[in-house]
Write a protein that holds these residues in place. Structure first.
Motif, PDB file in Angstrom:
ATOM      1  N   TYR A  32       0.585  -1.371   0.019  1.00 19.69           N
ATOM      2  CA  TYR A  32       0.180  -0.215   0.006  1.00 19.69           C
ATOM      3  C   TYR A  32       0.777   1.524  -0.071  1.00 19.69           C
ATOM      4  O   TYR A  32       1.959   1.574   0.903  1.00 19.69           O
ATOM      5  CB  TYR A  32      -0.595   0.192   1.281  1.00 19.69           C
ATOM      6  CG  TYR A  32      -2.173  -0.781   1.058  1.00 19.69           C
ATOM      7  CD1 TYR A  32      -1.744  -2.182   1.648  1.00 19.69           C
ATOM      8  CD2 TYR A  32      -3.647  -0.452   0.472  1.00 19.69           C
ATOM      9  CE1 TYR A  32      -2.359  -2.851   1.412  1.00 19.69           C
ATOM     10  CE2 TYR A  32      -4.660  -1.509   0.640  1.00 19.69           C
ATOM     11  CZ  TYR A  32      -3.996  -2.680   1.713  1.00 19.69           C
ATOM     12  OH  TYR A  32      -5.212  -3.434   1.130  1.00 19.69           O
ATOM     13  N   GLY A  33       0.277   2.250  -1.275  1.00 17.29           N
ATOM     14  CA  GLY A  33       1.071   3.584  -0.970  1.00 17.29           C
ATOM     15  C   GLY A  33       0.462   4.684   0.365  1.00 17.29           C
ATOM     16  O   GLY A  33      -1.169   3.801   1.080  1.00 17.29           O
ATOM     17  N   ARG A  53       5.509   3.271  -1.463  1.00 19.96           N
ATOM     18  CA  ARG A  53       5.926   2.060  -0.567  1.00 19.96           C
ATOM     19  C   ARG A  53       7.001   1.499  -1.374  1.00 19.96           C
ATOM     20  O   ARG A  53       8.085   0.346  -0.996  1.00 19.96           O
ATOM     21  CB  ARG A  53       5.311   1.891   0.668  1.00 19.96           C
ATOM     22  CG  ARG A  53       4.444   2.452   1.720  1.00 19.96           C
ATOM     23  CD  ARG A  53       4.081   2.493   2.704  1.00 19.96           C
ATOM     24  NE  ARG A  53       5.440   0.992   3.981  1.00 19.96           N
ATOM     25  CZ  ARG A  53       5.421   0.549   3.384  1.00 19.96           C
ATOM     26  NH1 ARG A  53       4.761  -0.287   3.014  1.00 19.96           N
ATOM     27  NH2 ARG A  53       6.718  -0.382   4.516  1.00 19.96           N
ATOM     28  N   SER A  54       6.131   1.043  -2.509  1.00 23.72           N
ATOM     29  CA  SER A  54       7.373   0.449  -3.401  1.00 23.72           C
ATOM     30  C   SER A  54       8.829   1.146  -3.413  1.00 23.72           C
ATOM     31  O   SER A  54       9.462   0.767  -3.997  1.00 23.72           O
ATOM     32  CB  SER A  54       6.943   0.226  -4.508  1.00 23.72           C
ATOM     33  OG  SER A  54       6.532   0.846  -5.420  1.00 23.72           O
ATOM     34  N   GLU A 101      -1.406  -0.476  -3.852  1.00 21.18           N
ATOM     35  CA  GLU A 101      -0.280   0.777  -5.121  1.00 21.18           C
ATOM     36  C   GLU A 101      -0.521   0.424  -6.639  1.00 21.18           C
ATOM     37  O   GLU A 101      -0.701   1.164  -7.209  1.00 21.18           O
ATOM     38  CB  GLU A 101       1.531   0.409  -4.339  1.00 21.18           C
ATOM     39  CG  GLU A 101       1.343   1.068  -3.553  1.00 21.18           C
ATOM     40  CD  GLU A 101       3.246   1.689  -3.600  1.00 21.18           C
ATOM     41  OE1 GLU A 101       3.948   2.070  -2.579  1.00 21.18           O
ATOM     42  OE2 GLU A 101       2.904   1.601  -4.693  1.00 21.18           O
ATOM     43  N   LYS A 102      -1.274  -1.153  -6.912  1.00 24.90           N
ATOM     44  CA  LYS A 102      -1.093  -1.571  -8.014  1.00 24.90           C
ATOM     45  C   LYS A 102      -2.428  -0.939  -8.360  1.00 24.90           C
ATOM     46  O   LYS A 102      -2.466  -0.743 -10.131  1.00 24.90           O
ATOM     47  CB  LYS A 102      -1.131  -3.027  -8.699  1.00 24.90           C
ATOM     48  CG  LYS A 102      -2.413  -3.374  -7.453  1.00 24.90           C
ATOM     49  CD  LYS A 102      -1.802  -5.107  -7.740  1.00 24.90           C
ATOM     50  CE  LYS A 102      -3.296  -6.350  -6.802  1.00 24.90           C
ATOM     51  NZ  LYS A 102      -2.797  -7.772  -7.515  1.00 24.90           N
ATOM     52  N   PHE A 103      -3.187  -0.483  -8.326  1.00 23.26           N
ATOM     53  CA  PHE A 103      -4.073   0.064  -8.603  1.00 23.26           C
ATOM     54  C   PHE A 103      -4.673   1.661  -8.549  1.00 23.26           C
ATOM     55  O   PHE A 103      -5.250   2.192  -8.995  1.00 23.26           O
ATOM     56  CB  PHE A 103      -5.710  -0.207  -7.775  1.00 23.26           C
ATOM     57  CG  PHE A 103      -5.792  -1.803  -7.678  1.00 23.26           C
ATOM     58  CD1 PHE A 103      -6.222  -2.350  -6.929  1.00 23.26           C
ATOM     59  CD2 PHE A 103      -5.863  -2.608  -9.355  1.00 23.26           C
ATOM     60  CE1 PHE A 103      -6.640  -3.961  -7.102  1.00 23.26           C
ATOM     61  CE2 PHE A 103      -5.905  -3.671 -10.025  1.00 23.26           C
ATOM     62  CZ  PHE A 103      -6.340  -4.361  -8.378  1.00 23.26           C
ATOM     63  N   TYR A 104      -3.593   2.270  -7.933  1.00 21.87           N
ATOM     64  CA  TYR A 104      -3.732   3.865  -7.022  1.00 21.87           C
ATOM     65  C   TYR A 104      -3.613   4.214  -8.413  1.00 21.87           C
ATOM     66  O   TYR A 104      -2.619   4.556  -9.011  1.00 21.87           O
ATOM     67  CB  TYR A 104      -2.939   3.692  -6.567  1.00 21.87           C
ATOM     68  CG  TYR A 104      -2.951   5.406  -6.471  1.00 21.87           C
ATOM     69  CD1 TYR A 104      -1.190   5.570  -6.321  1.00 21.87           C
ATOM     70  CD2 TYR A 104      -3.797   6.284  -5.828  1.00 21.87           C
ATOM     71  CE1 TYR A 104      -1.731   7.060  -5.654  1.00 21.87           C
ATOM     72  CE2 TYR A 104      -3.441   7.264  -5.567  1.00 21.87           C
ATOM     73  CZ  TYR A 104      -2.683   8.138  -5.326  1.00 21.87           C
ATOM     74  OH  TYR A 104      -2.601   9.965  -5.438  1.00 21.87           O
ATOM     75  N   SER A 105      -4.224   5.258  -9.102  1.00 15.75           N
ATOM     76  CA  SER A 105      -4.231   5.890  -9.990  1.00 15.75           C
ATOM     77  C   SER A 105      -2.640   7.150 -10.203  1.00 15.75           C
ATOM     78  O   SER A 105      -1.942   7.244 -10.840  1.00 15.75           O
ATOM     79  CB  SER A 105      -4.909   6.817 -10.853  1.00 15.75           C
ATOM     80  OG  SER A 105      -5.617   8.331  -9.306  1.00 15.75           O
ATOM     81  N   GLY A 106      -2.061   7.224  -9.312  1.00 18.14           N
ATOM     82  CA  GLY A 106      -1.764   8.840  -8.765  1.00 18.14           C
ATOM     83  C   GLY A 106      -1.926   9.980  -8.373  1.00 18.14           C
ATOM     84  O   GLY A 106      -1.389  10.994  -8.826  1.00 18.14           O
TER      85      GLY A 106
END
Length: 127
Positions: A32-33, A53-54, A101-106
């Motif tokens: 998770y971010g 966090r990655s 994180e893998k789904f977060y658009s930014g």
């Protein structure tokens, strides 16, 4: 149970500093971010910062850029928000939230992408 707990809020004079903490428990923190949001009375919620966090990538809203710094202590599953040069308009309840994180658009404007939220901590900046 997944939890995010904010701490570190308080009353400070304009020009002062505070450091907020967001402690995570109960979920795979590494996936998770973490974002910080705030909401002042009568105003819409505002996304102000995010840390991946990655890869450690950080994002800031223009309203806090150059004054606030987000950081992460992975060993403690805690994210910090160092707030310097505080202004009265920074007065708000501050929330941290977690986005997969893998789904977060930014985009900090997409609060709906954050599935876990803390209860908030009050920050009051006096003039």
């Amino acid at each position: 149970e997944e939890q995010l707990v904010e701490s570190g809020g308080g009353l400070v004079q304009a020009g002062g500093s505070l450091r907020l903490s967001c402690a995570a428990s109960g979920f795979l923190f590494d996936d998770y971010g973490i974002g910080w949001f705030r909401q002042a009375p009568g105003k819409a919620r505002e996304g102000i910062s995010y840390i991946s966090r990655s890869d450690g990538r950080t994002t800031y809203a223009d309203s806090v850029k150059g004054r606030f710094t987000i950081s992460s202590d992975n060993a403690k599953s805690t994210v910090y928000l160092q707030m310097n040069s505080l202004k009265p308009e920074d007065t708000a309840v501050y929330y941290c939230a977690a986005a997969l994180e893998k789904f977060y658009s930014g985009s900090l404007q997409r609060a709906y992408e954050f599935g876990y939220w803390g209860r908030g901590t009050q920050v009051t900046v006096s003039s």
